[in-house]
Design a protein around this motif. Structure first.
Motif, short mmCIF file in Angstrom:
data_model
loop_
_atom_site.label_atom_id
_atom_site.label_comp_id
_atom_site.label_asym_id
_atom_site.label_seq_id
_atom_site.Cartn_x
_atom_site.Cartn_y
_atom_site.Cartn_z
N GLN A 93 57.94 53.25 88.23
CA GLN A 93 58.52 54.38 87.48
C GLN A 93 58.34 54.09 85.99
N ASN A 94 57.08 54.07 85.57
CA ASN A 94 56.75 53.59 84.23
C ASN A 94 57.36 54.42 83.10
N LYS A 95 57.34 55.73 83.24
CA LYS A 95 57.91 56.58 82.19
C LYS A 95 59.41 56.34 82.02
N LYS A 96 60.07 56.21 83.16
CA LYS A 96 61.50 55.92 83.12
C LYS A 96 61.75 54.55 82.50
N GLY A 97 60.90 53.57 82.84
CA GLY A 97 61.02 52.23 82.28
C GLY A 97 60.87 52.25 80.76
N GLU A 98 59.88 53.02 80.28
CA GLU A 98 59.67 53.13 78.83
C GLU A 98 60.91 53.73 78.16
N GLU A 99 61.43 54.77 78.78
CA GLU A 99 62.61 55.45 78.20
C GLU A 99 63.80 54.50 78.11
N LEU A 100 64.05 53.73 79.19
CA LEU A 100 65.21 52.84 79.22
C LEU A 100 65.05 51.68 78.24
N TYR A 101 63.86 51.10 78.17
CA TYR A 101 63.65 50.00 77.23
C TYR A 101 63.80 50.48 75.78
N GLU A 102 63.26 51.66 75.50
CA GLU A 102 63.35 52.16 74.12
C GLU A 102 64.80 52.50 73.76
N ASN A 141 60.39 41.70 76.13
CA ASN A 141 60.35 42.05 77.56
C ASN A 141 59.65 43.38 77.77
N TYR A 142 59.90 44.32 76.88
CA TYR A 142 59.26 45.64 76.98
C TYR A 142 57.75 45.51 76.80
N ALA A 143 57.34 44.72 75.80
CA ALA A 143 55.90 44.53 75.56
C ALA A 143 55.23 43.93 76.80
N ARG A 144 55.88 42.96 77.41
CA ARG A 144 55.30 42.34 78.60
C ARG A 144 55.09 43.37 79.72
N GLU A 145 56.06 44.24 79.92
CA GLU A 145 55.95 45.24 80.98
C GLU A 145 54.88 46.30 80.66
N LEU A 146 54.75 46.63 79.37
CA LEU A 146 53.70 47.57 78.97
C LEU A 146 52.32 46.98 79.25
N ILE A 175 51.60 44.59 81.52
CA ILE A 175 51.40 44.47 82.97
C ILE A 175 51.05 45.82 83.59
N SER A 176 51.73 46.87 83.11
CA SER A 176 51.51 48.21 83.68
C SER A 176 50.31 48.92 83.06
N ASN A 177 49.69 48.27 82.07
CA ASN A 177 48.53 48.85 81.37
C ASN A 177 48.86 50.20 80.76
N SER A 197 49.62 34.69 74.74
CA SER A 197 48.59 33.81 75.31
C SER A 197 47.99 34.39 76.58
N GLN A 198 48.75 35.22 77.27
CA GLN A 198 48.26 35.82 78.52
C GLN A 198 47.24 36.93 78.26
N LEU A 199 47.11 37.33 77.00
CA LEU A 199 46.13 38.37 76.64
C LEU A 199 44.74 37.77 76.45
N LYS A 200 44.67 36.45 76.28
CA LYS A 200 43.38 35.82 75.96
C LYS A 200 42.54 35.61 77.21
#
Length: 513
Positions: free
Chosen positions: A439-448, A469-474, A476-478, A510-513
């Motif tokens: 539920q990515n849209k809902k996740g974005e709304e709640l984190y923001e 934590n929000y950045a990590r989920e963004l 992961i969810s691309n 580091s996980q982005l490299k």
């Protein structure tokens, strides 16, 4: 995950009677002025003992001696000798009580005094997963039946009940102890901690006010002032406490908690000049509680230079050392001290919360984090932070089914009664749950919402933690927003005091490299 301590007070720690005696927290009696000592007649107990020398009458006489502070009669010595000659018929609390009347000192090199020494995580897991505690409760209930006039046994039963989250039974036992010995320091300090643990602050103050000893005993005066402070109330014992500190009637160790309590109040009132002499007084002979308070104060005000590692003679310094190692980036040492801190006072929430955070977020050991939180939830079945963190780590490990169980428990709590900080924490965790259940849209709304709600609270730590934590989920969810937040956290300058957040920031990048 939030580990920042908003405010710490010098609330009494609560251990079993034997260890409390060994720590020296019950050692003074004669320092109390004679006009403040209890008028307690033990003649009847002496007469019963002289008429019939048996274990029951010996126990009654020792209890009377403990309650009254009288320990210099020949009959008391005879009763103690009788008890030691008949150890098999005496309870552990009664044997500890005899040691209290003629205290045994801790060896100079002993800085760890735990009820149970566990060196490994596996040993800890075995401890919390067996029935030892319930067997101990059953055994202690039998002791209270056989020694119904022994307040120490009732206090110990209350402590054991609090360790398994049986609040009502714990309070019933502590009330019996208070009725038997309403002026005794060990009973009053134990009761204060239990009532505060159960968020019944008025009840703690009621029993402290009721005792004539509170005003004359620095250990009790400190408990009264600290409890009042938690309730945002003015304690009428502040001036009495200052007089006790200036009286020269007590050892530095007997005054350390009181000095750190009053020093904390002075700092809270923005008077560094007035706070400093009390803080220096607290440093002269700290116990584990005042040591942790001094460590916390030094982080609140950088004018206070303090290194807890310099106090190697303090027994059970685990809380102060855990915080110190965390802030220095020594994750393994911090976690080890959290584990010992929990084993020292296993009803407490903070070692569980901090230890789980270190294990799961900094040492990448989610299984151990969950194990520690499960131990904590037994003593604190409705604690929103522990429930939140159980949900967090189960979701992080993709165990949605287990997370849902704790989500259901969390729904039974009235969110409106929670602090603003805890509301932000829950918003962020619900955002995580939404992301991990597609539920990515809902996740974005709640984190923001969580991040924006943290802004007016002026807690940088909370806002940064939620953002990371929000950045990590963004990522992961691309999400289409991921590049914005990757740039944001890449450019984010985190205060050097927050080494844990700096570590999390680097781990995500580091996980982005």
């Amino acid at each position: 995950m939030i580990v920042e301590i908003k405010e710490r007070r010098v609330i009494p720690n609560w251990r079993d009677f034997k260890r409390t005696c060994q720590l020296g927290e019950l050692n003074f009696t004669n320092s109390i002025p004679s006009n403040k000592r209890l008028n307690f007649n033990i003649d009847r107990a002496i007469a019963d003992w002289k008429r019939d020398e048996n274990i029951g009458n010996a126990a009654d006489l020792i209890n009377a001696a403990f309650i009254s502070g009288i320990n210099d009669s020949q009959e008391i010595r005879e009763a103690i000798n009788f008890i030691h000659q008949n150890k098999n018929a005496a309870s552990p609390s009664l044997l500890s009580l005899t040691a209290r009347i003629f205290p045994e000192n801790i060896p100079n090199n002993q800085t760890s005094l735990l009820e149970l020494d566990i060196e490994t995580v596996n040993g800890f897991k075995n401890f919390i997963n067996n029935n030892t505690l319930h067997k101990l409760i059953h055994k202690t209930k039998l002791i209270t039946h056989n020694e119904s006039h022994n307040p120490i046994s009732w206090v110990e039963l209350a402590r054991l009940y609090s360790m398994v989250g049986q609040e009502g039974k714990a309070e019933k036992a502590i009330n019996i102890a208070l009725s038997l010995s309403p002026h005794n320091r060990f009973v009053l300090r134990s009761a204060t901690r239990l009532f505060i643990h159960n968020e019944k602050f008025d009840k703690a103050l009621f029993f402290l006010r009721k005792s004539d000893r509170t005003k004359a005993d620095p250990w009790l005066t400190s408990a009264h002032i600290a409890t009042s402070s938690m309730m945002e109330r003015f304690s009428p014992l502040i001036n009495s406490g200052k007089m006790l500190l200036a009286s020269n009637n007590f050892s530095n160790y007997d005054l350390t908690e009181l000095a750190s309590t009053i020093g904390t109040l002075e700092l809270k009132n923005s008077s560094f000049k007035n706070a400093r002499p009390y803080i220096e007084k607290a440093k002269l002979a700290p116990n584990d509680n005042s040591l942790a308070q001094l460590e916390w104060l030094s982080k609140e005000d950088n004018r206070l230079l303090f290194n807890p590692q310099n106090f190697t003679n303090v027994v059970n310094p685990f809380e102060a050392f855990a915080i110190d190692h965390l802030q220095k980036g020594n994750w393994k040492e911090a976690f080890t001290n959290c584990l010992k801190w929990f084993l020292d006072i296993p009803y407490s929430k903070r070692p569980v919360q901090l230890g789980a955070y270190i294990a799961g977020s900094l040492l990448d050991d989610i299984e151990t984090a969950i194990t520690l939180l499960q131990a904590g939830i037994k003593a604190n079945p409705n604690d929103p932070v522990i429930l939140n963190n159980l949900i967090y780590y189960h979701i992080i490990s993709n165990d949605t089914k287990s997370a849902e169980l704790y989500l259901n428990n969390l729904k039974s709590i009235n969110v409106q009664n929670l602090s603003d900080e805890n509301k932000v924490m829950l918003l962020a965790t619900f955002g995580l749950v939404a992301f991990r259940t597609s539920q990515n849209k809902k996740g974005e709304e709640l984190y923001e919402r969580a991040i924006s709600s943290a802004e007016p609270l002026k807690t940088k730590y909370m806002k940064i933690s939620a953002t990371l934590n929000y950045a990590r989920e963004l990522i992961i969810s691309n999400s289409s927003k991921k590049d914005i937040y990757i740039k944001l956290i890449s450019e984010m300058e985190i205060d050097s005091d927050y080494k844990d957040l700096i570590y999390v920031q680097k781990k995500i990048l580091s996980q982005l490299k």
